[in-house]
Design an enzyme around this catalytic site. Structure first.
Site, PDB file in Angstrom:
ATOM      1  N   ARG A 129      15.137   1.644 -12.441  1.00 46.05           N
ATOM      2  CA  ARG A 129      16.363   2.615 -12.376  1.00 46.05           C
ATOM      3  C   ARG A 129      16.165   3.825 -11.392  1.00 46.05           C
ATOM      4  NH1 ARG A 129      17.231   3.691 -18.611  1.00 46.05           N
ATOM      5  NH2 ARG A 129      14.889   3.014 -18.864  1.00 46.05           N
TER       6      ARG A 129
ATOM      7  N   ALA B  53       0.556   3.422 -16.922  1.00 43.24           N
ATOM      8  CA  ALA B  53       1.414   3.847 -15.425  1.00 43.24           C
ATOM      9  C   ALA B  53       1.517   2.308 -14.737  1.00 43.24           C
ATOM     10  CB  ALA B  53       0.673   4.684 -14.942  1.00 43.24           C
ATOM     11  N   ALA B  54       1.866   1.336 -15.544  1.00 46.54           N
ATOM     12  CA  ALA B  54       2.035   0.207 -14.590  1.00 46.54           C
ATOM     13  C   ALA B  54       3.369  -0.262 -14.317  1.00 46.54           C
ATOM     14  CB  ALA B  54       1.348  -0.916 -15.341  1.00 46.54           C
TER      15      ALA B  54
ATOM     16  N   ALA C 105       8.483  43.037  21.913  1.00 43.06           N
ATOM     17  CA  ALA C 105       9.548  41.993  21.677  1.00 43.06           C
ATOM     18  C   ALA C 105       9.655  40.955  22.638  1.00 43.06           C
ATOM     19  CB  ALA C 105      10.993  42.661  21.440  1.00 43.06           C
TER      20      ALA C 105
ATOM     21  N   GLN D 188      -3.203  -3.899 -14.413  1.00 42.83           N
ATOM     22  CA  GLN D 188      -2.267  -4.765 -15.017  1.00 42.83           C
ATOM     23  C   GLN D 188      -1.639  -5.650 -14.050  1.00 42.83           C
ATOM     24  OE1 GLN D 188       1.078  -3.451 -17.557  1.00 42.83           O
ATOM     25  NE2 GLN D 188       0.634  -5.089 -18.966  1.00 42.83           N
TER      26      GLN D 188
ATOM     27  N   TYR E 254       1.409   8.338 -21.445  1.00 42.17           N
ATOM     28  CA  TYR E 254       2.436   7.805 -20.172  1.00 42.17           C
ATOM     29  C   TYR E 254       2.557   8.212 -19.164  1.00 42.17           C
ATOM     30  CZ  TYR E 254       3.355   4.460 -24.354  1.00 42.17           C
ATOM     31  OH  TYR E 254       3.042   3.828 -25.516  1.00 42.17           O
TER      32      TYR E 254
ATOM     33  N   ALA F  25       5.904  45.365  30.847  1.00 43.97           N
ATOM     34  CA  ALA F  25       7.047  44.590  30.437  1.00 43.97           C
ATOM     35  C   ALA F  25       7.460  43.622  31.347  1.00 43.97           C
ATOM     36  CB  ALA F  25       8.222  45.369  30.065  1.00 43.97           C
TER      37      ALA F  25
ATOM     38  N   GLU G 214      11.166  -2.349 -32.744  1.00 45.16           N
ATOM     39  CA  GLU G 214      11.564  -2.231 -31.540  1.00 45.16           C
ATOM     40  C   GLU G 214      13.274  -2.188 -31.580  1.00 45.16           C
ATOM     41  OE1 GLU G 214      10.255  -1.036 -28.907  1.00 45.16           O
ATOM     42  OE2 GLU G 214       8.053  -1.280 -29.310  1.00 45.16           O
TER      43      GLU G 214
END
Length: 482
Positions: free
Chosen positions: A20, A14-15, A386, A78, A107, A429, A161
């Site tokens: 994009r 996850a480095a 109310a 990393q 990944y 009220a 690749e």
């Protein structure tokens, strides 16, 4: 130790930066159905019963590690982005060595990969006695993926690749998902990976050739649905992943006995629990640690976050609940807002345009219309008229109000906190209470009415020209008074 009960360690890569995504947020932290993408990989590893889970971080490492803190994973950094082989080595270095443990590579940006698929991969790997198994799939056009190259006997020979592939190799439809399952030799063999390739990177794919050079058995396990390893590399891919996971979640709930007439419109995060015979109307959003018990109905376009809805509760359309607990048989809405700290007892009625915050309402309380109830405790069977406002804030501090059982609060009353209202009290009220009300008393806190005869004719008559332009009906009335 048998093949089937060997421990499993998982390394999650996850480095990457994820340029994009065009975001300051690390790619793997973009959420899908309520979890950051990398958290889906962690959940999958846990579902597989992994002994250890290492997440390799790099870009935005501090943010990624903060997001996963408390999940029991170990982190490896990393510092330089030198390729997947280099990242894998960092992850291996953070694992506690244990003889015979298998290692699975996942990944942080592939949230669609299901634990069931990986369980099949694991079972196949161990049943065959394989040393290295690569998860593969087939696409009519596998552009962008590494290709699986097989020998004349159909055995996996190598992975090439895209940037290093020949035209013939690029025509191969079987692709490399990047998910690998390998035995304990991975620790030593990974150190032999070199960067002698067009990209100048350390490719994790080279491990396959290193295993073959050792004479080890190398296998491929082909995905039934290649879409499971689809990565979310940009906002469009993120939306696609969200749609797929959301569909999985709603289908699972429907199979478990939940009625969702228009599932394509409903959003349910993976962390939400929903009981049988619950009905979720169109547009409902359920988030966080929400639990919904049997027989509940959540009305159209309502949003429920981190809340508990007990049996037979009815949430009417366009209501918003956050951090609330709703007792059995209560009804809320439409257009109600229940904020954090709200607890409703059984058979409570909260009507349209009522807002509560840090409010505890006992069983049978009714607040039907246009009220604000903040920092208040209300006893059983009290009626809130109310327009009632519990004025809990003095500009500096919040104050709490205690209202007893069986109280009647008349419409348009204001209780200026901190106040105490005894059981069976009656508030007339329009009252604005600045003193406590004893048990059984009636409080009237309003000015005496005074009528001034002829006031309108004198006042508006002096403004007749303006009245004629803006309020012609009033000008007509004035003419009739002459």
């Amino acid at each position: 130790m048998t093949e089937q009960n060997r421990p499993l360690d998982v390394v999650i890569l996850a480095a990457g930066q994820g340029t994009r995504m065009k975001s300051s947020l690390p790619k793997v932290l973009h959420p899908v159905a309520g979890r950051p993408m990398v958290a889906w990989a962690v959940k999958t590893a846990r579902d597989l019963g992994a002994r250890q889970v290492v997440v390799v971080t790099g870009h935005g490492a501090e943010q990624v590690e903060a997001a996963l803190r408390g999940t029991g994973v170990v982190f490896a950094r990393q510092a330089q982005q030198l390729g997947t082989g280099h990242a894998f080595l960092q992850g291996l270095g953070a694992l506690d060595a244990q003889a015979g443990a298998d290692v699975l590579v996942l990944y942080g940006d592939t949230p669609l990969l299901r634990p069931e698929t990986l369980r099949e991969l694991l079972d196949d790997h161990r049943a065959r006695g394989s040393a290295f198994t690569v998860l593969t799939g087939e696409l009519p056009d596998a552009t962008g993926y590494g290709r699986i190259i097989r020998d004349a006997h159909g055995r996996v020979e190598r992975i090439v690749e895209q940037k290093d592939a020949t035209a013939e190799e690029r025509a191969v439809q079987e692709f490399n998902s990047g998910v690998y399952l390998m035995d304990a030799r991975a620790r030593d063999l990974a150190r032999r990976i070199t960067n002698d390739n067009a990209g100048g990177e350390y490719y994790l794919t080279d491990l396959l050739g290193l295993y073959r050079a050792e004479g080890a058995d190398v296998q491929a396990f082909k995905l039934a649905d290649p879409g499971e390893v689809m990565g979310a590399n940009d906002r469009s891919g993120l939306a696609d992943a969200e749609s797929i996971i959301r569909r999985r979640i709603t289908q699972a709930h429907m199979r478990a006995g939940v009625t969702i007439p228009m599932p394509e419109t409903v959003y349910i995060e993976d962390t939400v629990q929903v009981g049988r015979d619950v009905t979720l109307e169109p547009g409902v959003i359920l988030r966080g640690q929400t639990r919904i018990d049997e027989g509940v109905t959540v009305g159209a376009y309502s949003v429920v976050t981190d809340s508990v809805l007990e049996r037979s509760v009815k949430i009417k359309a366009h209501s918003v609940l956050e951090g609330a607990q709703i007792g059995a048989g209560s009804d809320v809405g439409p257009f109600a807002r229940l904020r954090p700290g709200t607890t409703l007892g059984e058979q409570v009625h909260i009507g349209n345009f009522v807002e509560t915050k840090n409010a505890q309402l006992a069983s049978g309380v009714k607040a039907g219309h246009l009220a604000y109830l903040g920092d208040v405790t209300i006893g059983a069977e009290t009626n809130v008229g109310a327009g009632t406002i519990v004025a809990n804030f003095d500009g500096v501090n919040k104050h709490r109000t205690q209202i007893g059982a069986g109280v009647f609060i008349g419409s348009n009353s204001t209780l200026i906190a901190p106040r105490a209202v005894g059981d069976a009290a009656f508030i007339a009220a329009g009252s604005a209470l600045h003193d406590d009300v004893p048990e059984g008393a009636m409080a009237v806190a309003r000015g005496k009415q005074r009528n001034i005869e002829g006031w309108s004719r004198r006042y508006w008559g002096g403004l007749r020209e303006k009245v004629q332009v803006k309020l012609p009906w009033l000008a007509g009335w004035l003419d009739r008074q002459r």
